[in-house]
Design an enzyme around this catalytic site. Structure first.
Site, PDB file in Angstrom:
ATOM      1  N   LYS A 143       0.863  -1.197   0.000  1.00  0.00           N
ATOM      2  CA  LYS A 143       0.000   0.000   0.000  1.00  0.00           C
ATOM      3  C   LYS A 143       0.892   1.238   0.000  1.00  0.00           C
ATOM      4  CE  LYS A 143      -3.879   1.915   2.737  1.00  0.00           C
ATOM      5  NZ  LYS A 143      -4.711   1.706   3.943  1.00  0.00           N
ATOM      6  N   SER A 182      -9.624   1.893   3.025  1.00  0.00           N
ATOM      7  CA  SER A 182      -8.766   2.617   2.117  1.00  0.00           C
ATOM      8  C   SER A 182      -7.778   1.743   1.340  1.00  0.00           C
ATOM      9  CB  SER A 182      -7.991   3.685   2.894  1.00  0.00           C
ATOM     10  OG  SER A 182      -7.115   3.099   3.830  1.00  0.00           O
ATOM     11  N   SER A 228      -9.736  -0.440   7.197  1.00  0.00           N
ATOM     12  CA  SER A 228      -9.161  -0.327   5.850  1.00  0.00           C
ATOM     13  C   SER A 228      -8.482  -1.567   5.284  1.00  0.00           C
ATOM     14  CB  SER A 228      -8.170   0.823   5.803  1.00  0.00           C
ATOM     15  OG  SER A 228      -8.863   2.018   5.598  1.00  0.00           O
TER      16      SER A 228
HETATM   17  N1  GLN Z   1     -12.943   4.355   6.447  1.00  0.00           N
HETATM   18  C1  GLN Z   1     -12.332   4.767   7.693  1.00  0.00           C
HETATM   19  C2  GLN Z   1     -11.909   6.209   7.597  1.00  0.00           C
HETATM   20  O1  GLN Z   1     -12.139   6.798   6.590  1.00  0.00           O
HETATM   21  C3  GLN Z   1     -11.179   3.870   8.037  1.00  0.00           C
HETATM   22  C4  GLN Z   1      -9.985   4.132   7.219  1.00  0.00           C
HETATM   23  C5  GLN Z   1      -8.812   3.284   7.603  1.00  0.00           C
HETATM   24  O2  GLN Z   1      -8.942   2.257   8.260  1.00  0.00           O
HETATM   25  N2  GLN Z   1      -7.650   3.770   7.215  1.00  0.00           N
HETATM   26  O3  GLN Z   1     -11.351   6.760   8.512  1.00  0.00           O
END
Ligand code: GLN
Length: 490
Positions: free
Chosen positions: A81, A156, A180
């Site tokens: 990532k 994400s 994410s």
């Molecule tokens: N969707 C969540 C956010 O926008 C979690 C994102 C993540 O785990 N990086 O904060």
């Protein structure tokens, strides 16, 4: 044969490598041929490092040939990532503000994979600074779900999950602050494990919300998740929050046995707001686990209802502080032609950050400001403690808790972009786990209209072994993970 290699798991490829039936260079070539065929459709990557990967594959082949005792991941390509630092390879966080950022060092997880001989094939797309649930917040492009390219891959870590699901990568690393790793794994029909907070070093992971962030594997099956955990888990003096506790060999727990497991199905995550088909798939999975010898009962964790609101104070508060460093001076992009320093700061941040990142910085700064700190930030921390206590109580009765990973299968691209609250709610089942610092795994447990559904298993701190064992047992007795998206090249 080479064309088929991209479709195999890391453990299958590893045994072929050890028998010297194939080479790492062949695997890497196969993965790149797949990328060549489908990446235009999927857009899982931000950057691709073919030359470096082939170089690493040649080294791995030499190591394998020498008869040296090699790790199962030696020669297995992995995608990273793009919020994990890779020395000399751009690390953008899918943000314009870091579009040309070249880290001078490797993240600990990246260094560990290199050391074992796992070539890194490229950096995968994410929501900018990992803020989002669909990759639509990427500063560059939206990744597509290989099961239906009109839908999102989740986020994400959507690029990592889509790459693994489409065969563009054998395995990948993701990061999980509120879901994410697990939510994109669920949307793309692959396995995603968020380890216990402190289990895997965060050194070199670009910080979003430091008390919640954790790196973990996204893989085609549970065995591969165990192999990656073996590679990345462990104490690191460079991360003060990493925990100095022995790391078990996670492969040893891969035995099909669900007996003695007391499983709690979280009733609060099986009601309103969860798709009917998702609930049916999770109930079926619970029945299957019962058949395999586990005891399944309902359990309620009433404070979970407050997890999303608490998270959307705590995570932005930490983010607003972490992102203060992108001021055009030390890192990344600097706005040109500003008449003075303050204007340069303003312009750099205005031009460099996307709207979701700006929203979080504003919410976080507000929540931490004098006069509001007690009302918002402190209150959210109290809620966090209550959620932790709810989990602790549940774990006096159960070994593992289960729930859907996400309230629905993948949604359509564009469906939630103008409604942040609807987007935030897609993490309703995953966020509580980060607030409590616990490990959890998502694995495929069904389909709805051709889109995968994910089952979440949550464990006590440092109980990754139990999760992997139960997940493995379930996987051995189901075929969901064997289905592949019918994605044709070109
Ligand atoms: N969707 C969540 C956010 O926008 C979690 C994102 C993540 O785990 N990086 O904060």
């Amino acid at each position: 044969m080479t064309e088929e290699l991209f479709g195999k798991t890391a453990h299958e490829l590893s045994s072929l490598l050890k028998k010297r039936e194939i080479s790492s260079v062949e695997i890497v070539e196969s993965v790149y041929s797949r990328i060549g065929a489908v990446e235009d459709k999927i857009k899982a990557f931000v950057s691709i490092s073919r030359e470096q990967a082939l170089e690493a594959a040649r080294k791995a082949d030499a190591k394998l040939k020498s008869g040296e005792n090699t790790d199962p991941l030696c020669g297995i390509p992995v995608a990273i990532k793009d919020n994990m630092c890779t020395k000399g390879v751009t690390t953008t966080c899918s943000s314009k503000i870091l579009a040309n950022y070249l880290p001078p060092y490797d993240a600990t997880v990246v260094a560990k994979l290199k050391e074992l001989g796992a070539p890194s094939t490229g950096k995968t797309n994410l929501d900018e600074f990992a803020m989002g649930s669909s990759t639509e917040n990427s500063g560059f492009h939206t990744t597509r779900n290989p099961w239906n390219i009109e839908t999102v891959p989740g986020g994400s870590s959507g690029g990592s999950a889509a790459a693994v699901a489409s065969g563009e990568s054998i395995a990948a690393l993701g990061s999980d602050t509120g879901g994410s790793i697990r939510q994109p794994a669920s949307f793309c029909g692959v396995v995603g494990l968020k380890p216990t907070y402190g289990r895997v070093s965060r050194y070199g992971l670009v910080a979003f919300a430091s008390s919640l962030d954790q790196i973990g594997p996204i893989t085609k099956d549970v065995t591969d998740a165990a192999l990656l955990m073996n590679a990345i888990a462990g104490y690191d003096a460079k991360d003060s929050t990493s925990v100095n506790a022995p790391v078990p060999d996670y492969r040893n727990v891969l035995v099909g046995n669900a007996k003695r497991f007391r499983i709690g199905i979280i009733s609060d995550l099986m009601g309103k707001g969860i798709d009917e088909e998702v609930k049916i798939a999770v109930r079926d999975a619970a029945k299957q686990l019962e058949k395999l010898g586990a005891i399944v009962e309902e359990v309620s964790l009433p404070t979970l209802e407050y997890a999303v609101p608490a998270y959307y104070i705590i995570a932005p508060a930490e983010a607003s502080s972490n992102l203060a460093r992108y001021d055009g001076v030390k890192f990344g992009r600097r706005s040109k032609d500003a008449p003075d320093l303050i204007t340069m700061y303003y312009n750099t941040r205005r031009e460099g950050f996307g709207s979701e990142v700006k929203r979080r910085i504003m919410i976080g700064t507000y929540a931490l400001s004098a006069g509001y700190y007690d009302a918002y930030y402190l209150k959210a921390l109290k809620v966090r403690t209550l959620i932790k206590q709810d989990f602790e109580k549940a774990f006096t009765r159960f070994d593992v808790l289960i729930s859907p990973t996400a309230p629905s299968p993948a949604f359509r691209i564009g469906e939630k972009v103008s409604d942040p609250i609807a987007m935030y709610l897609s993490d309703i089942a995953t966020i509580p786990v980060n607030l409590a610092g616990l490990p959890a795994i998502s694995l495929p447990c069904g389909f709805s209209h051709g889109l995968p559904i994910g089952l979440q298993m949550i464990g006590e701190a440092f109980s990754e072994e139990k999760l992997l064992q139960l997940a493995y047992t379930y996987e051995q007795n189901t075929d969901w993970h064997k289905r592949k998206p019918e994605l044709k090249g070109g």
